[in-house]
Scaffold this motif. Structure first.
Motif, PDB file in Angstrom:
ATOM      1  N   ALA A  56       2.257  40.593  28.222  1.00  0.00           N
ATOM      2  CA  ALA A  56       2.727  39.626  29.203  1.00  0.00           C
ATOM      3  C   ALA A  56       4.218  39.380  29.013  1.00  0.00           C
ATOM      4  O   ALA A  56       4.768  39.622  27.937  1.00  0.00           O
ATOM      5  CB  ALA A  56       1.961  38.306  29.058  1.00  0.00           C
ATOM      6  N   TYR A 108       7.196  36.257  29.809  1.00  0.00           N
ATOM      7  CA  TYR A 108       7.433  34.851  30.130  1.00  0.00           C
ATOM      8  C   TYR A 108       8.928  34.615  30.295  1.00  0.00           C
ATOM      9  O   TYR A 108       9.738  35.268  29.646  1.00  0.00           O
ATOM     10  CB  TYR A 108       6.918  33.930  29.010  1.00  0.00           C
ATOM     11  N   LEU A 111       4.704  31.983  32.846  1.00  0.00           N
ATOM     12  CA  LEU A 111       4.122  33.320  32.886  1.00  0.00           C
ATOM     13  C   LEU A 111       4.625  34.071  34.105  1.00  0.00           C
ATOM     14  O   LEU A 111       4.495  33.599  35.238  1.00  0.00           O
ATOM     15  CB  LEU A 111       2.592  33.224  32.911  1.00  0.00           C
ATOM     16  N   PHE A 137       1.373  39.726  33.632  1.00  0.00           N
ATOM     17  CA  PHE A 137       0.305  39.915  32.653  1.00  0.00           C
ATOM     18  C   PHE A 137      -0.277  41.313  32.810  1.00  0.00           C
ATOM     19  O   PHE A 137      -0.107  41.945  33.866  1.00  0.00           O
ATOM     20  CB  PHE A 137      -0.774  38.834  32.779  1.00  0.00           C
ATOM     21  N   ALA A 145       2.102  37.189  38.032  1.00  0.00           N
ATOM     22  CA  ALA A 145       1.332  35.946  38.061  1.00  0.00           C
ATOM     23  C   ALA A 145       1.524  35.267  39.415  1.00  0.00           C
ATOM     24  O   ALA A 145       2.433  35.604  40.182  1.00  0.00           O
ATOM     25  CB  ALA A 145       1.771  35.035  36.927  1.00  0.00           C
ATOM     26  N   GLN A 188       4.812  39.209  25.060  1.00  0.00           N
ATOM     27  CA  GLN A 188       3.710  38.696  24.246  1.00  0.00           C
ATOM     28  C   GLN A 188       2.533  39.636  24.368  1.00  0.00           C
ATOM     29  O   GLN A 188       2.178  40.050  25.467  1.00  0.00           O
ATOM     30  CB  GLN A 188       3.301  37.290  24.696  1.00  0.00           C
ATOM     31  N   ARG A 214      -1.588  40.613  23.512  1.00  0.00           N
ATOM     32  CA  ARG A 214      -2.894  40.017  23.276  1.00  0.00           C
ATOM     33  C   ARG A 214      -3.863  41.055  22.694  1.00  0.00           C
ATOM     34  O   ARG A 214      -5.048  40.818  22.637  1.00  0.00           O
ATOM     35  CB  ARG A 214      -3.470  39.451  24.578  1.00  0.00           C
ATOM     36  N   ALA A 257      -5.381  32.035  30.545  1.00  0.00           N
ATOM     37  CA  ALA A 257      -5.353  32.561  31.908  1.00  0.00           C
ATOM     38  C   ALA A 257      -6.722  32.975  32.435  1.00  0.00           C
ATOM     39  O   ALA A 257      -6.861  33.241  33.629  1.00  0.00           O
ATOM     40  CB  ALA A 257      -4.392  33.741  31.993  1.00  0.00           C
ATOM     41  N   ALA A 270      -8.403  35.211  27.472  1.00  0.00           N
ATOM     42  CA  ALA A 270      -7.410  36.210  27.858  1.00  0.00           C
ATOM     43  C   ALA A 270      -6.257  36.296  26.867  1.00  0.00           C
ATOM     44  O   ALA A 270      -5.631  37.338  26.732  1.00  0.00           O
ATOM     45  CB  ALA A 270      -6.859  35.897  29.246  1.00  0.00           C
ATOM     46  N   TYR A 314      -3.519  35.064  27.386  1.00  0.00           N
ATOM     47  CA  TYR A 314      -2.305  34.868  28.172  1.00  0.00           C
ATOM     48  C   TYR A 314      -2.297  33.391  28.537  1.00  0.00           C
ATOM     49  O   TYR A 314      -3.348  32.768  28.677  1.00  0.00           O
ATOM     50  CB  TYR A 314      -2.302  35.717  29.443  1.00  0.00           C
ATOM     51  N   PHE A 315      -1.118  32.833  28.782  1.00  0.00           N
ATOM     52  CA  PHE A 315      -0.981  31.389  28.947  1.00  0.00           C
ATOM     53  C   PHE A 315      -0.350  31.095  30.293  1.00  0.00           C
ATOM     54  O   PHE A 315       0.850  31.336  30.481  1.00  0.00           O
ATOM     55  CB  PHE A 315      -0.135  30.830  27.799  1.00  0.00           C
ATOM     56  N   ASP A 316      -1.154  30.607  31.258  1.00  0.00           N
ATOM     57  CA  ASP A 316      -0.647  30.528  32.628  1.00  0.00           C
ATOM     58  C   ASP A 316      -0.127  29.152  33.035  1.00  0.00           C
ATOM     59  O   ASP A 316       0.649  29.063  33.986  1.00  0.00           O
ATOM     60  CB  ASP A 316      -1.700  31.035  33.634  1.00  0.00           C
TER      61      ASP A 316
END
Lengths: 106, 124
Positions: A34, A36, A46, A49, A55, A89, A91, B100, B108, B110-112
């Motif tokens: 992702a 940011y 965000l 992703f 987003a 970032q 994940r 997210a 996820a 991910y941070f929305d």
């Protein structure tokens, strides 16, 4: 541990220029990345992703690409509000962030 | 619109405790995992902890494991961070962020949506 390395540390550009930001992972993370944007005094936002998906509400001038270990965030034509710090970032394992790239006005 | 609002920051002496709270609104809070992410002054982002949508699963960064505890109350749309044995290096803005994924069975990472942050200063 997967380390994300962002380059350059600082990018000096003018409004209207294209910006290309790089993020390299120390091992393959598939497309689990992702991006940011953070402006001074604000929380991060965000942008992208899964490497290439914008987003909600993110302008089309922002695009992401890459897979495996090499990723790119491209801003096609910089607007005044785009000057900020950008973080990648991952994940894929434990979610660490890259150290950031500052896009500043030249 | 989706909102996440933190509270509880302040100045605390080393070794003492502090509790942060975060309230979510305009979304189905019980469907989302929630995270805490911090940022030391002038530094980058550091993920701290996550709690699953039902509160059963929690993970912590090594830097806070055994000292910090995350919890949630879905009836009050609230997630909390109990910080014990605080150290000067815990000084940071602490952000609460929504995961997210709206799946109750997946996170996820991910941070929305992020709150505005709560400043925690650990100093004598």
């Amino acid at each position: 541990e997967i380390v994300l390395t962002q380059s350059p540390a600082t990018l000096s550009l003018s409004p209207g220029d294209a910006a290309t930001l790089s993020c390299r992972a120390s091992q393959s993370i598939s497309n689990y990345l992702a991006w940011y944007q953070q402006k001074p005094g604000q929380a991060p936002r965000l942008l992208i992703f899964d490497a290439s998906n914008r987003a909600a509400g993110i302008p089309a001038r922002f695009s992401g690409s890459g897979s495996g270990t090499d990723f790119t965030l491209t801003i096609s034509s910089l607007e005044p509000e785009d000057f900020a710090v950008y973080y990648c970032q991952q994940r894929s394992s434990w979610p660490p962030f890259g150290q950031g790239t500052k896009v500043e006005i030249k | 619109q989706v909102q996440v609002v933190e509270s509880g920051g302040g100045v605390v002496q080393p070794g003492r405790s502090l509790r942060l709270s975060c309230v979510g609104s305009e979304f189905t809070f019980s469907s989302y995992a929630m995270h805490w992410i911090r940022q030391a002054p002038g530094k980058g982002l550091e993920w701290v902890t996550v709690i699953s949508s039902n509160g059963d699963t929690k993970y912590y960064a090594d830097s806070v494991k055994g000292r910090f505890a995350i919890s949630r109350d879905n009836s009050r749309n609230t997630v909390s961070l109990e910080m014990n044995s605080l150290r000067p290096e815990d000084t940071a803005v602490y952000y609460c962020a929504r995961d997210a994924s709206s799946s109750r069975h997946a996170v996820a990472y991910y941070f929305d949506y992020w709150g505005q942050g709560a400043l925690v200063t650990v100093s004598s």
